[in-house]
Motif scaffolding. Structure first.
Motif, mmCIF file in Angstrom:
data_model
loop_
_atom_site.group_PDB
_atom_site.id
_atom_site.type_symbol
_atom_site.label_atom_id
_atom_site.label_comp_id
_atom_site.label_asym_id
_atom_site.label_seq_id
_atom_site.Cartn_x
_atom_site.Cartn_y
_atom_site.Cartn_z
ATOM 1 N N ASP A 1 16.659 -2.289 -13.931
ATOM 2 C CA ASP A 1 18.096 -2.241 -14.214
ATOM 3 C C ASP A 1 18.634 -0.819 -14.062
ATOM 4 O O ASP A 1 19.747 -0.604 -13.550
ATOM 5 C CB ASP A 1 18.366 -2.748 -15.628
ATOM 6 C CG ASP A 1 18.165 -4.253 -15.749
ATOM 7 O OD1 ASP A 1 18.197 -4.938 -14.708
ATOM 8 O OD2 ASP A 1 17.951 -4.733 -16.882
ATOM 9 N N ARG A 2 17.862 0.143 -14.512
ATOM 10 C CA ARG A 2 18.306 1.535 -14.431
ATOM 11 C C ARG A 2 18.331 2.028 -12.978
ATOM 12 O O ARG A 2 19.280 2.717 -12.562
ATOM 13 C CB ARG A 2 17.362 2.417 -15.248
ATOM 14 C CG ARG A 2 17.664 3.918 -15.170
ATOM 15 C CD ARG A 2 18.815 4.293 -16.051
ATOM 16 N NE ARG A 2 18.469 4.171 -17.447
ATOM 17 C CZ ARG A 2 17.827 5.130 -18.151
ATOM 18 N NH1 ARG A 2 17.511 6.273 -17.548
ATOM 19 N NH2 ARG A 2 17.546 4.954 -19.410
ATOM 20 N N LEU A 3 17.304 1.677 -12.202
ATOM 21 C CA LEU A 3 17.198 2.167 -10.825
ATOM 22 C C LEU A 3 18.071 1.379 -9.853
ATOM 23 O O LEU A 3 18.512 1.915 -8.830
ATOM 24 C CB LEU A 3 15.741 2.110 -10.357
ATOM 25 C CG LEU A 3 14.730 2.965 -11.134
ATOM 26 C CD1 LEU A 3 13.314 2.717 -10.619
ATOM 27 C CD2 LEU A 3 15.080 4.441 -11.042
ATOM 28 N N GLY A 4 18.295 0.101 -10.157
ATOM 29 C CA GLY A 4 19.010 -0.779 -9.231
ATOM 30 C C GLY A 4 18.031 -1.662 -8.488
ATOM 31 O O GLY A 4 17.165 -1.161 -7.766
ATOM 32 N N VAL A 5 18.143 -2.956 -8.680
ATOM 33 C CA VAL A 5 17.148 -3.881 -8.143
ATOM 34 C C VAL A 5 17.039 -3.810 -6.624
ATOM 35 O O VAL A 5 15.953 -3.925 -6.052
ATOM 36 C CB VAL A 5 17.438 -5.331 -8.611
ATOM 37 C CG1 VAL A 5 18.735 -5.847 -8.001
ATOM 38 C CG2 VAL A 5 16.280 -6.262 -8.279
ATOM 39 N N ASP A 6 18.149 -3.594 -5.942
ATOM 40 C CA ASP A 6 18.118 -3.555 -4.477
ATOM 41 C C ASP A 6 17.327 -2.364 -3.941
ATOM 42 O O ASP A 6 16.799 -2.421 -2.825
ATOM 43 C CB ASP A 6 19.540 -3.510 -3.918
ATOM 44 C CG ASP A 6 20.298 -4.806 -4.178
ATOM 45 O OD1 ASP A 6 19.629 -5.846 -4.349
ATOM 46 O OD2 ASP A 6 21.535 -4.766 -4.210
ATOM 47 N N LYS A 7 17.238 -1.294 -4.737
ATOM 48 C CA LYS A 7 16.548 -0.087 -4.288
ATOM 49 C C LYS A 7 15.026 -0.196 -4.399
ATOM 50 O O LYS A 7 14.308 0.563 -3.749
ATOM 51 C CB LYS A 7 17.020 1.127 -5.092
ATOM 52 C CG LYS A 7 18.468 1.501 -4.866
ATOM 53 C CD LYS A 7 18.841 2.719 -5.696
ATOM 54 C CE LYS A 7 20.293 3.122 -5.482
ATOM 55 N NZ LYS A 7 20.652 4.302 -6.302
ATOM 56 N N VAL A 8 14.536 -1.119 -5.226
ATOM 57 C CA VAL A 8 13.090 -1.164 -5.503
ATOM 58 C C VAL A 8 12.490 -2.545 -5.216
ATOM 59 O O VAL A 8 11.468 -2.912 -5.778
ATOM 60 C CB VAL A 8 12.803 -0.756 -6.963
ATOM 61 C CG1 VAL A 8 13.132 0.708 -7.183
ATOM 62 C CG2 VAL A 8 13.580 -1.640 -7.939
ATOM 63 N N THR A 9 13.128 -3.307 -4.335
ATOM 64 C CA THR A 9 12.664 -4.658 -4.015
ATOM 65 C C THR A 9 12.071 -4.717 -2.611
ATOM 66 O O THR A 9 12.688 -4.258 -1.650
ATOM 67 C CB THR A 9 13.827 -5.669 -4.115
ATOM 68 O OG1 THR A 9 14.293 -5.697 -5.468
ATOM 69 C CG2 THR A 9 13.380 -7.060 -3.716
ATOM 70 N N LEU A 10 10.872 -5.279 -2.513
ATOM 71 C CA LEU A 10 10.247 -5.492 -1.205
ATOM 72 C C LEU A 10 10.863 -6.696 -0.503
ATOM 73 O O LEU A 10 11.131 -6.660 0.691
ATOM 74 C CB LEU A 10 8.737 -5.702 -1.371
ATOM 75 C CG LEU A 10 7.916 -4.486 -1.811
ATOM 76 C CD1 LEU A 10 6.485 -4.908 -2.117
ATOM 77 C CD2 LEU A 10 7.930 -3.420 -0.722
ATOM 78 N N TYR A 11 11.048 -7.773 -1.257
ATOM 79 C CA TYR A 11 11.712 -8.961 -0.728
ATOM 80 C C TYR A 11 12.182 -9.812 -1.902
ATOM 81 O O TYR A 11 11.735 -9.637 -3.051
ATOM 82 C CB TYR A 11 10.807 -9.766 0.200
ATOM 83 C CG TYR A 11 9.509 -10.248 -0.418
ATOM 84 C CD1 TYR A 11 9.437 -11.442 -1.139
ATOM 85 C CD2 TYR A 11 8.326 -9.528 -0.244
ATOM 86 C CE1 TYR A 11 8.253 -11.890 -1.686
ATOM 87 C CE2 TYR A 11 7.129 -9.963 -0.787
ATOM 88 C CZ TYR A 11 7.097 -11.148 -1.512
ATOM 89 O OH TYR A 11 5.915 -11.585 -2.065
ATOM 90 N N THR A 12 13.063 -10.727 -1.625
ATOM 91 C CA THR A 12 13.592 -11.617 -2.657
ATOM 92 C C THR A 12 13.579 -13.060 -2.151
ATOM 93 O O THR A 12 13.813 -13.316 -0.966
ATOM 94 C CB THR A 12 15.014 -11.205 -3.074
ATOM 95 O OG1 THR A 12 15.506 -12.120 -4.053
ATOM 96 C CG2 THR A 12 15.961 -11.181 -1.882
ATOM 97 N N LEU A 13 13.276 -13.988 -3.062
ATOM 98 C CA LEU A 13 13.182 -15.403 -2.723
ATOM 99 C C LEU A 13 14.053 -16.213 -3.673
ATOM 100 O O LEU A 13 14.284 -15.815 -4.823
ATOM 101 C CB LEU A 13 11.732 -15.904 -2.844
ATOM 102 C CG LEU A 13 10.635 -15.126 -2.124
ATOM 103 C CD1 LEU A 13 9.272 -15.740 -2.437
ATOM 104 C CD2 LEU A 13 10.884 -15.098 -0.628
ATOM 105 N N SER A 14 14.495 -17.368 -3.223
ATOM 106 C CA SER A 14 15.197 -18.292 -4.110
ATOM 107 C C SER A 14 14.181 -18.973 -5.027
ATOM 108 O O SER A 14 13.008 -19.144 -4.669
ATOM 109 C CB SER A 14 15.964 -19.335 -3.295
ATOM 110 O OG SER A 14 15.069 -20.104 -2.500
#
Length: 284
Positions: free
Chosen positions: A65-78
């Motif tokens: 939450d502090r860093l921003g999820v988009d900055k520390v995500t390799l990939y995202t799934l539904s």
């Protein structure tokens, strides 16, 4: 002869790797699963004592939450597993790319051929079962239970090898005589390069224990392409492979329909699904 092949999953499919994801490797927010880049997170917080302390206490969500999820995500799934925080079984990947290993597909084909050949020659299977029962009866004379179990496992493995040798190598131990030696199945790759178009996070129930596991699975309708190559003159033809697969699939479907009660409250939906599969299998 090489043929192009397209595969489309009709239900969630999981092909695993040796990896497991702990609840420090991902977060689930709403209907999204975020696979975290732990190396990047460590780089960003290495000089932040507050965030390092949160990491030590397993509060990865607060760090994200502090860093921003988009900055520390390799990939995202539904996913529909909102709030899930237990172990996750990832889908096999080559680096970061999803693929279907040709070896896994060939293994499924091998099972289908073995089944269809044994079904057409029951006496061959029954003779092996008789031999196994004779050897098993000898174990009853042994006093140590642990040794009996160990020996029984060895006998079953040996019987299975003998079955394969008879079906695929004409009772030879020589791998060069295997009928599938000249059947090559290439790795299959998805039409979309976006991992979220191919995978989703699902919960799979293992029956009859009803053990529930979270797994990355193929999305229904995702398309994969590759090839299958066979020298039918020195092995098995692709048409014979298709015939064996159809027999194997049909009998699995019939078995599931005959045991539909094990699905309990889901049995109506599952029954409809298998009946649709049966119709599709019979039309092809």
């Amino acid at each position: 002869m090489r043929r192009s092949v397209e595969l489309e999953p009709l239900s969630p499919v999981h092909i695993g790797s040796q990896d497991r994801l702990s609840n420090m490797d991902y977060i689930v927010r709403g209907n999204r699963f975020y696979r975290l880049d732990i190396d990047k997170i460590l780089t960003l917080i290495v000089n932040d004592d507050v965030l390092l302390n949160k990491l030590r206490n397993g509060r990865i969500g607060e760090i994200v939450d502090r860093l921003g999820v988009d900055k520390v995500t390799l990939y995202t799934l539904s996913t529909y597993l909102d709030g899930y925080n237990k172990e996750v079984y990832p889908f096999i990947k080559y680096g970061s790319d999803v693929y279907l290993p040709g070896s896994s597909i060939k293994g499924a084909i091998r099972s289908a051929i073995l089944y269809s050949r044994l079904k057409s020659d029951r006496r061959y299977l029954e003779n092996h079962i008789k031999k196994l029962n004779i050897e098993r009866s000898k174990l009853n004379r042994e006093s140590k239970e642990r040794e009996k179990i160990k020996r029984l496992k060895s006998l079953i493995k040996s019987a299975a090898r003998d079955l394969e040798d008879g079906i695929f190598r004409d009772n030879s131990k020589d791998m060069h005589r295997d009928m599938l030696r000249f059947l090559n199945v290439g790795d299959m790759y998805p039409s979309s390069s976006e991992i979220g178009d191919v995978l989703e996070l699902s919960e799979i129930a293992i029956l009859p224990t009803n053990l529930r596991l979270a797994m990355e699975t193929l999305k229904v309708g995702a398309r994969f392409s590759g090839y299958i190559d066979s020298d039918g003159g020195r092995g098995i033809s692709i048409d014979e492979v298709k015939r064996c697969c159809r027999i194997f699939a049909n009998d699995i479907i019939e078995y599931e329909l005959n045991n539909i009660e094990k699905y309990r409250e889901y049995k109506c939906d599952i029954k409809d699904f298998y009946n649709e599969l049966k119709d599709m299998n019979n039309k092809r």
